[in-house]
Write a protein that holds these residues in place. Structure first.
Motif, PDB file in Angstrom:
ATOM      1  N   ARG A  94       7.120 -12.893  78.571  1.00  0.00           N
ATOM      2  CA  ARG A  94       8.873 -11.278  77.707  1.00  0.00           C
ATOM      3  C   ARG A  94       7.873 -10.110  78.951  1.00  0.00           C
ATOM      4  NH1 ARG A  94       7.149  -9.391  71.642  1.00  0.00           N
ATOM      5  NH2 ARG A  94       5.059  -9.023  71.999  1.00  0.00           N
ATOM      6  N   PHE A  95       8.982  -9.836  79.221  1.00  0.00           N
ATOM      7  CA  PHE A  95       9.048  -7.797  79.966  1.00  0.00           C
ATOM      8  C   PHE A  95       8.991  -7.136  78.870  1.00  0.00           C
ATOM      9  CE2 PHE A  95      11.069  -9.826  83.677  1.00  0.00           C
ATOM     10  CZ  PHE A  95       9.967 -10.095  84.310  1.00  0.00           C
ATOM     11  N   VAL A  96       8.034  -6.466  78.848  1.00  0.00           N
ATOM     12  CA  VAL A  96       7.570  -5.025  77.538  1.00  0.00           C
ATOM     13  C   VAL A  96       7.561  -3.996  78.507  1.00  0.00           C
ATOM     14  CG1 VAL A  96       6.555  -6.741  75.646  1.00  0.00           C
ATOM     15  CG2 VAL A  96       5.282  -5.261  77.847  1.00  0.00           C
ATOM     16  N   GLY A  97       8.020  -2.755  78.126  1.00  0.00           N
ATOM     17  CA  GLY A  97       7.596  -1.536  78.195  1.00  0.00           C
ATOM     18  C   GLY A  97       8.237  -0.764  79.422  1.00  0.00           C
ATOM     19  N   GLU A  98       7.731  -0.193  80.248  1.00  0.00           N
ATOM     20  CA  GLU A  98       8.009   0.602  81.230  1.00  0.00           C
ATOM     21  C   GLU A  98       7.399   0.207  82.827  1.00  0.00           C
ATOM     22  OE1 GLU A  98      10.474   2.537  81.549  1.00  0.00           O
ATOM     23  OE2 GLU A  98      11.376   1.959  79.138  1.00  0.00           O
ATOM     24  N   ARG A 108      10.517  -4.046  89.436  1.00  0.00           N
ATOM     25  CA  ARG A 108      10.755  -3.537  88.297  1.00  0.00           C
ATOM     26  C   ARG A 108      11.141  -4.687  87.368  1.00  0.00           C
ATOM     27  NH1 ARG A 108      11.920   1.446  86.347  1.00  0.00           N
ATOM     28  NH2 ARG A 108      12.490   2.014  88.616  1.00  0.00           N
ATOM     29  N   ARG A 109      10.822  -4.774  86.496  1.00  0.00           N
ATOM     30  CA  ARG A 109      10.816  -6.390  84.998  1.00  0.00           C
ATOM     31  C   ARG A 109      10.692  -7.631  86.122  1.00  0.00           C
ATOM     32  NH1 ARG A 109      11.888  -5.322  80.376  1.00  0.00           N
ATOM     33  NH2 ARG A 109      13.765  -6.944  80.149  1.00  0.00           N
ATOM     34  N   ASN A 110       9.841  -8.126  87.104  1.00  0.00           N
ATOM     35  CA  ASN A 110       9.699  -8.408  88.212  1.00  0.00           C
ATOM     36  C   ASN A 110       7.898  -8.791  87.867  1.00  0.00           C
ATOM     37  OD1 ASN A 110       9.341 -10.341  90.159  1.00  0.00           O
ATOM     38  ND2 ASN A 110      10.775  -9.095  91.522  1.00  0.00           N
ATOM     39  N   SER A 111       7.936 -10.575  87.469  1.00  0.00           N
ATOM     40  CA  SER A 111       7.027 -11.218  87.817  1.00  0.00           C
ATOM     41  C   SER A 111       7.196 -12.158  88.061  1.00  0.00           C
ATOM     42  CB  SER A 111       6.072 -10.998  86.399  1.00  0.00           C
ATOM     43  OG  SER A 111       4.488 -11.502  86.070  1.00  0.00           O
ATOM     44  N   GLN A 136      10.203 -17.220  90.843  1.00  0.00           N
ATOM     45  CA  GLN A 136      10.307 -15.585  89.893  1.00  0.00           C
ATOM     46  C   GLN A 136      10.734 -15.735  88.806  1.00  0.00           C
ATOM     47  OE1 GLN A 136      13.507 -13.141  91.930  1.00  0.00           O
ATOM     48  NE2 GLN A 136      11.711 -11.852  92.378  1.00  0.00           N
ATOM     49  N   PHE A 137      10.409 -14.853  87.766  1.00  0.00           N
ATOM     50  CA  PHE A 137      10.564 -14.211  86.469  1.00  0.00           C
ATOM     51  C   PHE A 137      10.933 -12.755  86.715  1.00  0.00           C
ATOM     52  CE2 PHE A 137       7.106 -16.865  84.833  1.00  0.00           C
ATOM     53  CZ  PHE A 137       7.465 -17.446  84.825  1.00  0.00           C
ATOM     54  N   LEU A 138      12.259 -13.065  86.541  1.00  0.00           N
ATOM     55  CA  LEU A 138      13.672 -11.538  86.157  1.00  0.00           C
ATOM     56  C   LEU A 138      14.044 -10.733  84.885  1.00  0.00           C
ATOM     57  CD1 LEU A 138      15.385 -10.903  89.642  1.00  0.00           C
ATOM     58  CD2 LEU A 138      13.154 -10.125  88.981  1.00  0.00           C
ATOM     59  N   GLY A 139      14.372  -9.666  84.459  1.00  0.00           N
ATOM     60  CA  GLY A 139      14.774  -9.298  83.083  1.00  0.00           C
ATOM     61  C   GLY A 139      15.904  -8.809  83.409  1.00  0.00           C
ATOM     62  N   GLY A 140      16.666  -8.523  82.799  1.00  0.00           N
ATOM     63  CA  GLY A 140      17.756  -7.938  83.286  1.00  0.00           C
ATOM     64  C   GLY A 140      17.399  -6.267  83.056  1.00  0.00           C
ATOM     65  N   ASN A 141      17.997  -5.967  83.776  1.00  0.00           N
ATOM     66  CA  ASN A 141      18.412  -4.344  84.022  1.00  0.00           C
ATOM     67  C   ASN A 141      19.265  -3.324  83.145  1.00  0.00           C
ATOM     68  OD1 ASN A 141      16.565  -3.961  86.127  1.00  0.00           O
ATOM     69  ND2 ASN A 141      18.069  -4.444  87.390  1.00  0.00           N
ATOM     70  N   GLY A 142      19.870  -4.483  81.696  1.00  0.00           N
ATOM     71  CA  GLY A 142      20.285  -3.463  80.539  1.00  0.00           C
ATOM     72  C   GLY A 142      21.821  -3.274  81.616  1.00  0.00           C
ATOM     73  N   THR A 143      22.594  -2.978  80.233  1.00  0.00           N
ATOM     74  CA  THR A 143      23.436  -2.937  80.241  1.00  0.00           C
ATOM     75  C   THR A 143      24.270  -1.734  81.690  1.00  0.00           C
ATOM     76  OG1 THR A 143      24.418  -1.997  77.869  1.00  0.00           O
ATOM     77  CG2 THR A 143      25.579  -1.285  79.685  1.00  0.00           C
ATOM     78  N   GLY A 144      25.225  -2.558  82.007  1.00  0.00           N
ATOM     79  CA  GLY A 144      26.003  -1.595  83.761  1.00  0.00           C
ATOM     80  C   GLY A 144      24.929  -2.806  85.287  1.00  0.00           C
ATOM     81  N   SER A 174      18.705 -18.210  91.211  1.00  0.00           N
ATOM     82  CA  SER A 174      19.274 -20.103  90.204  1.00  0.00           C
ATOM     83  C   SER A 174      20.404 -19.140  89.984  1.00  0.00           C
ATOM     84  CB  SER A 174      17.984 -19.708  89.318  1.00  0.00           C
ATOM     85  OG  SER A 174      17.963 -19.344  88.001  1.00  0.00           O
ATOM     86  N   ARG A 175      20.789 -20.316  89.151  1.00  0.00           N
ATOM     87  CA  ARG A 175      21.421 -20.502  87.933  1.00  0.00           C
ATOM     88  C   ARG A 175      21.293 -19.995  86.232  1.00  0.00           C
ATOM     89  NH1 ARG A 175      21.288 -25.585  90.605  1.00  0.00           N
ATOM     90  NH2 ARG A 175      21.007 -26.179  89.226  1.00  0.00           N
ATOM     91  N   SER A 176      20.582 -19.464  86.474  1.00  0.00           N
ATOM     92  CA  SER A 176      20.120 -19.393  85.244  1.00  0.00           C
ATOM     93  C   SER A 176      21.162 -18.095  84.339  1.00  0.00           C
ATOM     94  CB  SER A 176      18.795 -18.834  85.031  1.00  0.00           C
ATOM     95  OG  SER A 176      18.645 -17.435  85.229  1.00  0.00           O
ATOM     96  N   LYS A 177      21.191 -17.454  82.968  1.00  0.00           N
ATOM     97  CA  LYS A 177      21.401 -16.124  82.632  1.00  0.00           C
ATOM     98  C   LYS A 177      20.824 -14.993  83.110  1.00  0.00           C
ATOM     99  CE  LYS A 177      20.846 -17.009  77.785  1.00  0.00           C
ATOM    100  NZ  LYS A 177      21.059 -16.720  76.718  1.00  0.00           N
ATOM    101  N   THR A 178      21.476 -14.091  82.804  1.00  0.00           N
ATOM    102  CA  THR A 178      20.610 -12.955  82.497  1.00  0.00           C
ATOM    103  C   THR A 178      19.872 -12.868  80.905  1.00  0.00           C
ATOM    104  OG1 THR A 178      22.093 -11.861  84.402  1.00  0.00           O
ATOM    105  CG2 THR A 178      21.140 -10.299  83.047  1.00  0.00           C
ATOM    106  N   PHE A 179      18.581 -12.336  81.002  1.00  0.00           N
ATOM    107  CA  PHE A 179      17.600 -12.098  79.716  1.00  0.00           C
ATOM    108  C   PHE A 179      17.516 -10.929  80.083  1.00  0.00           C
ATOM    109  CE2 PHE A 179      17.674 -16.523  80.639  1.00  0.00           C
ATOM    110  CZ  PHE A 179      17.673 -17.342  79.241  1.00  0.00           C
TER     111      PHE A 179
END
Length: 258
Positions: A94-98, A108-111, A136-144, A174-179
């Motif tokens: 899981r991505f956390v913090g800033e 950003r939100r990349n590992s 590659q792991f990416l986390g969503g950047n939030g609304t918008g 990939s074809r994954s959804k955004t988390f």
């Protein structure tokens, strides 16, 4: 005589039977410490864990930057010391913090997790990424922020084959959804030597490709003797990334395949 023949035939069948796929997961991260792992951070010697970047707290393997004044391109990787060839790897993150000050915007939100990687001890002191296949792991950047898939493919010093074509682009989605947020995500990687690799997110296959091999760019300050372009990757090491955004890993486990 009949009993002897039957017994001999049964023994022969047992010898010839193919090995079964093991259902047992082996924990690479023991939840207590970093035993069995090597650390390599750009600009630092092997196992110099600068600013306690990689640490274990509350049963989690954490990547943190509270000891950094600036990230300053100190890309880091923590390698399990044993190589593997045919297996299913599972990582829960899981991505956390800033993001750390000075971290590049793309990180950003990349590992990620590297498979079929070169050994940590073969990396140059100033080498940024290991020659490897990156999930590659990416986390969503939030609304918008728009869609941001995870379990993508990146290729530092490598290439792959998709649909019979050698692919030299560095990153493919990939074809994954955004988390979004700090939710836990389980990514599994099925690796079959130099033939097939699949990325699986929460049980759904989202990417697959074949013939991982050394080649291409996006890796610097490496030992030329290690980068043998065109060489198929049949085995290698597993490494977790430090790319400037804090991340937690609660599980790193592997199931060997025959």
């Amino acid at each position: 005589m009949l009993k002897t023949i039957v017994a001999a035939s049964a023994a022969c069948l047992l010898v010839q039977a193919p090995a079964r796929e093991s259902s047992d997961w082996v924990q690479l991260f023991n939840g207590k410490n970093l035993d069995g792992w090597d650390i390599k951070i750009t600009g630092h010697d092997l196992n110099d864990n600068f600013a306690n970047t990689f640490r274990v707290e509350d049963g989690l393997l954490k990547v943190r930057y509270d000891g950094y004044q600036s990230f300053n391109n100190r890309f880091g990787h923590i390698f399990y010391r044993e190589p593997f060839s045919r297996y299913v790897l599972a990582v829960e993150y899981r991505f956390v913090g800033e993001q750390a000050p000075g971290g590049p915007e793309w990180a950003r939100r990349n590992s990620g997790v590297m498979v079929h990687s070169q050994a940590a001890k073969t990396m140059g002191k100033d080498q940024d990424f290991p020659i490897s296949i990156e999930v590659q792991f990416l986390g969503g950047n939030g609304t918008g922020g728009g869609p941001r898939s995870t379990a993508n493919l990146c290729t530092p010093g490598t290439n792959v084959v998709i649909g019979g074509r050698l692919v030299t682009e560095h990153c493919l989605n990939s074809r994954s959804k955004t988390f979004d947020g700090e939710q836990w995500v389980r990514v599994e990687v099925m690796v079959l030597g130099d033939s097939l690799i699949k990325h699986i997110v929460n049980g759904d296959t989202v990417f697959e490709y074949a013939k991982p091999q050394i080649g291409g760019g996006v890796v610097s300050n490496f030992d030329p003797a290690v980068k043998q372009d065109g060489k198929l990757l049949t085995a290698g090491y597993i490494a977790l990334q430090s790319e400037s955004h804090p991340i937690d890993f609660r599980k790193v486990e592997i199931r060997r395949l025959p």
